[in-house]
Design a protein around this motif. Structure first.
Motif, PDB file in Angstrom:
ATOM      1  N   HIS A 112       0.929  -1.052   0.051  1.00  0.00           N
ATOM      2  CA  HIS A 112       0.071   0.097  -0.039  1.00  0.00           C
ATOM      3  C   HIS A 112       0.702   1.152   0.011  1.00  0.00           C
ATOM      4  O   HIS A 112       1.722   1.367   0.712  1.00  0.00           O
ATOM      5  N   PRO A 113       0.583   2.136  -0.840  1.00  0.00           N
ATOM      6  CA  PRO A 113       1.457   3.390  -0.929  1.00  0.00           C
ATOM      7  C   PRO A 113       1.590   4.106   0.377  1.00  0.00           C
ATOM      8  O   PRO A 113       2.428   5.049   0.502  1.00  0.00           O
ATOM      9  N   LEU A 114       0.503   4.274   1.235  1.00  0.00           N
ATOM     10  CA  LEU A 114       0.484   5.075   2.317  1.00  0.00           C
ATOM     11  C   LEU A 114       1.225   4.303   3.643  1.00  0.00           C
ATOM     12  O   LEU A 114       1.209   4.753   4.568  1.00  0.00           O
ATOM     13  N   ARG A 115       1.601   3.166   3.666  1.00  0.00           N
ATOM     14  CA  ARG A 115       2.223   2.382   4.592  1.00  0.00           C
ATOM     15  C   ARG A 115       3.391   3.224   4.795  1.00  0.00           C
ATOM     16  O   ARG A 115       4.392   3.892   4.198  1.00  0.00           O
ATOM     17  N   TRP A 116       3.877   3.554   6.235  1.00  0.00           N
ATOM     18  CA  TRP A 116       5.080   4.130   6.613  1.00  0.00           C
ATOM     19  C   TRP A 116       6.315   3.395   7.045  1.00  0.00           C
ATOM     20  O   TRP A 116       6.814   3.780   8.066  1.00  0.00           O
ATOM     21  N   GLU A 117       6.539   2.380   5.994  1.00  0.00           N
ATOM     22  CA  GLU A 117       7.955   1.728   6.491  1.00  0.00           C
ATOM     23  C   GLU A 117       8.929   2.561   6.379  1.00  0.00           C
ATOM     24  O   GLU A 117       9.804   2.313   7.165  1.00  0.00           O
ATOM     25  N   PHE A 118       8.937   3.883   5.757  1.00  0.00           N
ATOM     26  CA  PHE A 118      10.029   4.739   5.648  1.00  0.00           C
ATOM     27  C   PHE A 118      10.450   5.211   7.396  1.00  0.00           C
ATOM     28  O   PHE A 118      11.547   5.845   7.337  1.00  0.00           O
ATOM     29  N   LEU A 119       9.591   4.997   8.131  1.00  0.00           N
ATOM     30  CA  LEU A 119       9.843   5.404   9.716  1.00  0.00           C
ATOM     31  C   LEU A 119      10.764   4.498  10.375  1.00  0.00           C
ATOM     32  O   LEU A 119      11.443   4.772  11.173  1.00  0.00           O
ATOM     33  N   ARG A 120      11.212   3.522   9.601  1.00  0.00           N
ATOM     34  CA  ARG A 120      12.111   2.423  10.270  1.00  0.00           C
ATOM     35  C   ARG A 120      13.510   3.298  10.449  1.00  0.00           C
ATOM     36  O   ARG A 120      14.332   2.668  11.166  1.00  0.00           O
ATOM     37  N   SER A 121      13.670   4.241   9.782  1.00  0.00           N
ATOM     38  CA  SER A 121      14.851   5.018   9.916  1.00  0.00           C
ATOM     39  C   SER A 121      15.218   5.536  11.536  1.00  0.00           C
ATOM     40  O   SER A 121      16.366   5.694  11.764  1.00  0.00           O
ATOM     41  N   ALA A 122      13.960   5.816  11.898  1.00  0.00           N
ATOM     42  CA  ALA A 122      13.769   6.201  13.326  1.00  0.00           C
ATOM     43  C   ALA A 122      13.438   5.157  14.329  1.00  0.00           C
ATOM     44  O   ALA A 122      13.776   5.376  15.597  1.00  0.00           O
ATOM     45  N   ASP A 123      12.794   4.181  13.788  1.00  0.00           N
ATOM     46  CA  ASP A 123      12.018   3.287  14.758  1.00  0.00           C
ATOM     47  C   ASP A 123      12.020   1.937  13.987  1.00  0.00           C
ATOM     48  O   ASP A 123      11.321   1.678  13.185  1.00  0.00           O
ATOM     49  N   ARG A 124      12.948   1.021  14.374  1.00  0.00           N
ATOM     50  CA  ARG A 124      13.144  -0.213  13.666  1.00  0.00           C
ATOM     51  C   ARG A 124      11.622  -1.179  13.723  1.00  0.00           C
ATOM     52  O   ARG A 124      11.518  -1.787  12.631  1.00  0.00           O
ATOM     53  N   HIS A 125      10.833  -0.988  14.447  1.00  0.00           N
ATOM     54  CA  HIS A 125       9.713  -1.825  14.815  1.00  0.00           C
ATOM     55  C   HIS A 125       8.538  -1.096  13.653  1.00  0.00           C
ATOM     56  O   HIS A 125       7.405  -1.498  13.674  1.00  0.00           O
ATOM     57  N   SER A 126       8.856   0.034  13.088  1.00  0.00           N
ATOM     58  CA  SER A 126       7.759   0.837  12.224  1.00  0.00           C
ATOM     59  C   SER A 126       7.453  -0.121  10.879  1.00  0.00           C
ATOM     60  O   SER A 126       6.623  -0.019  10.261  1.00  0.00           O
ATOM     61  N   TRP A 127       8.585  -0.994  10.667  1.00  0.00           N
ATOM     62  CA  TRP A 127       8.172  -2.141   9.586  1.00  0.00           C
ATOM     63  C   TRP A 127       8.811  -3.245  10.217  1.00  0.00           C
ATOM     64  O   TRP A 127       9.763  -3.447  10.819  1.00  0.00           O
TER      65      TRP A 127
END
Length: 588
Positions: free
Chosen positions: A138-153
């Motif tokens: 899904h385009p709106l998934r915020w996997e990109f937050l893994r750079s600050a929080d490893r469990h965001s993806w």
């Protein structure tokens, strides 16, 4: 100070009584509490208008002669065994481990000797919660937050459908209630059934629960997402790239992504099932209120952001965790600012966000009736009134109440409006001669978000403490069953005049340890009642086989990947007194 002791659960005997299987939904008069008859389910109408006429589907066996009791058993439950890793560090494989003993909790009443031979079964059911069925592309998934929080993806995110089907298979294989041997009467999901509030996920959820074929893929016929992006911050299973997860021991599995999006089949639950809504079902990504046209278009569009500098990711996380961005304005501005860094993906209208009305219509669709009831607790009265809460009859002297604790104004914590709180009070009063089990997504301590509902701007919102106060006034309340925390937790509550009940919170099926919970209600015939809780894992084998990328093999891998996911909390299984229990309370 509570007194806690362990007991074996394989020698308990009970007397069988006639109990009702959960029956189909009935739309009744507007907004007034009333005493439910044994075959009724009442949709809340919020006091707006007279509801539509009766629309009833009764499940067979409501008043059949009692069948012979199944012997108490432990097979297939966490009393018999739990997936367990070896000692050590880094990526660890799972295998068969010892079970979790049953614990008797006497926080609210003293257990009396000999109750094992006196017990009468009142009801038994299964709770599933926080499935988080996920369109991982899904385009709106915020996997990109893994750079600050490893469990965001999390590396297991492409396998939520496979894991949920395996959980359905486990429930179907149960021989009955493990302590009393009573038949299981229904299953209840307590919210966060989907993850991104996407139509694609809602369709998958309905088919998993009621049966059908599912292709867990949107966009192109080939996978398009972070796991074949070549970015080292994500596990790249098919690639030889030495990504950050492989450096910790994650395997290379060629063919994983193709297998993850292949068609699978769910048998559907062999029980009637009911549904409760969670914040991920009601809000974009579980936190953003509806209404931003940019985010709605982005969801179905052809661009996806897969990486973000850590500083920018921290700003978004801060806004999410501190309720600073309930409408997604900051997310929208960040996406616009990083438009040039986005990658092209195949657009797909199935990823569009769904509304509360869409959610209700999906449940009311006869194609998703499964073993019933039609609507799975909801009725056309809910559609007419714009509500997502209702009551239903569980047994002769037990009713269930499903609440909507989501806040349409945004943010992942919950609350309820005055109309719903008043309706709940009337329903408890008008059913004072029945035991009550309350279901919701949010817990008492996570109902802290009292932001106004945009559809009812003048209505006050009420927090968890206020709900506890109301429930504590009614001696017929036995238990409040919920999820949201992704952690097993059982909390005793004492209300007005010493009235008491148990709050039972169950871990999710997306984060390890991936569990569901069987709940049994019994009358000990000595002035006390007991609520038994027994956790179950999915039917997938504990040990994975990397060469097995079948539906079952991927379900086993789903569990193992979740155990090894970086940044995951290690306390989600809870303590022994939060898992397999006997919860004793005084009979009102």
């Amino acid at each position: 100070m509570s007194r806690i002791r362990s007991v074996a659960s394989s020698t308990l005997g009970v007397h069988r009584r006639t109990v009702l299987a959960a029956a189909g939904a009935v739309s009744l008069s507007a907004g007034v509490g009333y005493a439910l008859r044994p075959t009724e389910s009442q949709a809340a109408t919020d006091g707006r208008a007279a509801a539509a006429g009766t629309e009833e589907t009764a499940i067979a066996s409501s008043r059949k002669a009692p069948a012979a009791l199944l012997a108490p058993y432990t097979k297939g439950t966490t009393v018999a065994g739990v997936a367990t890793p070896p000692s050590g560090a880094g990526y660890r494989r799972l295998g068969d481990g010892p079970g979790w003993k049953r614990v008797v909790r006497s926080d609210l009443a003293t257990p009396r000797s000999g109750r094992e031979t006196r017990r009468t079964a009142l009801a038994a059911f299964v709770q599933l919660t926080d499935l988080h069925l996920m369109d991982s592309q899904h385009p709106l998934r915020w996997e990109f937050l893994r750079s600050a929080d490893r469990h965001s993806w999390r590396p297991q995110e492409a396998l939520t459908v496979h894991g949920a089907i395996s959980l359905v298979e486990r429930v179907n294989a149960l021989r009955g209630a493990p302590v009393t041997g009573s038949p299981l009467h229904f299953a209840m999901t307590t919210g966060d059934n989907t993850d991104n509030n996407a139509h694609s996920e809602l369709e998958w959820f309905m088919k998993i629960m009621s049966g059908g074929r599912i292709t867990p893929n949107t966009g192109d016929r080939h996978y398009e997402g972070v796991q074949n992006s070549g970015l080292k911050q994500y596990w790249q299973p098919d690639s030889a790239l030495r990504d950050s997860d492989k450096q910790l021991g994650f395997p290379r599995l060629q063919g994983f992504l193709a297998a993850a999006i292949r068609e699978v089949r769910s048998p559907g639950l062999n029980l009637p099932w009911y549904s409760t809504v969670g914040n991920h079902d009601a809000l974009g990504m579980g936190t953003y209120g509806h209404g931003d046209p940019y985010l709605a278009e982005f969801a179905v569009g052809g661009k996806k952001l897969m990486s973000l500098p850590e500083a920018d990711a921290r700003k978004i996380l801060d806004a999410i965790n501190n309720a600073k961005d309930p409408k997604g304005t900051q997310l929208r501005d960040m996406l616009k600012a990083h438009a040039r860094a986005m990658r092209s993906v195949t657009p797909d209208e199935r990823r569009a966000p769904y509304t509360a009305a869409d959610y209700l219509r999906a449940h009311l669709n006869p194609a998703h009736a499964g073993r019933g009831p039609v609507g799975h607790g909801y009725s056309t009265a809910n559609l007419d009134a714009g509500t997502q809460y209702y009551t239903f009859r569980i047994a002769d002297d037990v009713i269930g109440i499903s609440l909507d604790t989501t806040d349409p104004g945004g943010h992942y914590e919950g609350s309820i409006g005055t109309a719903q709180l008043n309706w709940l009070g009337r329903t408890l009063t008008d059913n004072k001669d029945s035991h009550v089990v309350v279901f919701s997504h949010h817990t008492s301590k996570s109902m802290t978000n009292t932001r106004p509902d945009p559809a009812r701007p003048g209505e006050r919102r009420h927090n968890g403490s206020e709900l506890l106060t109301l429930l504590g006034r009614h001696p017929n309340v036995l238990a409040w069953v919920n999820g949201h925390l992704h952690r097993n937790l059982i909390t005793p509550h004492t209300g007005f005049g010493g009235r008491s009940f148990w709050e039972i919170t169950t871990a999710s099926h997306v984060d390890h340890p991936q569990l569901a919970r069987i709940i049994e209600l019994v009358d000990n015939k000595d002035g006390t009642l007991s609520v038994f809780t027994t956790l179950v894992e999915s039917a997938a084998p504990h040990r994975t086989d990397y060469a097995d990328l079948s539906q079952t093999g991927l379900a086993a891998l789903y569990r193992e990947l979740s155990f090894n996911a970086r940044g995951g909390k290690q306390n989600l299984a809870g303590s022994a007194s939060d898992r397999n229990t006997e919860l004793v309370l005084k009979k009102s």
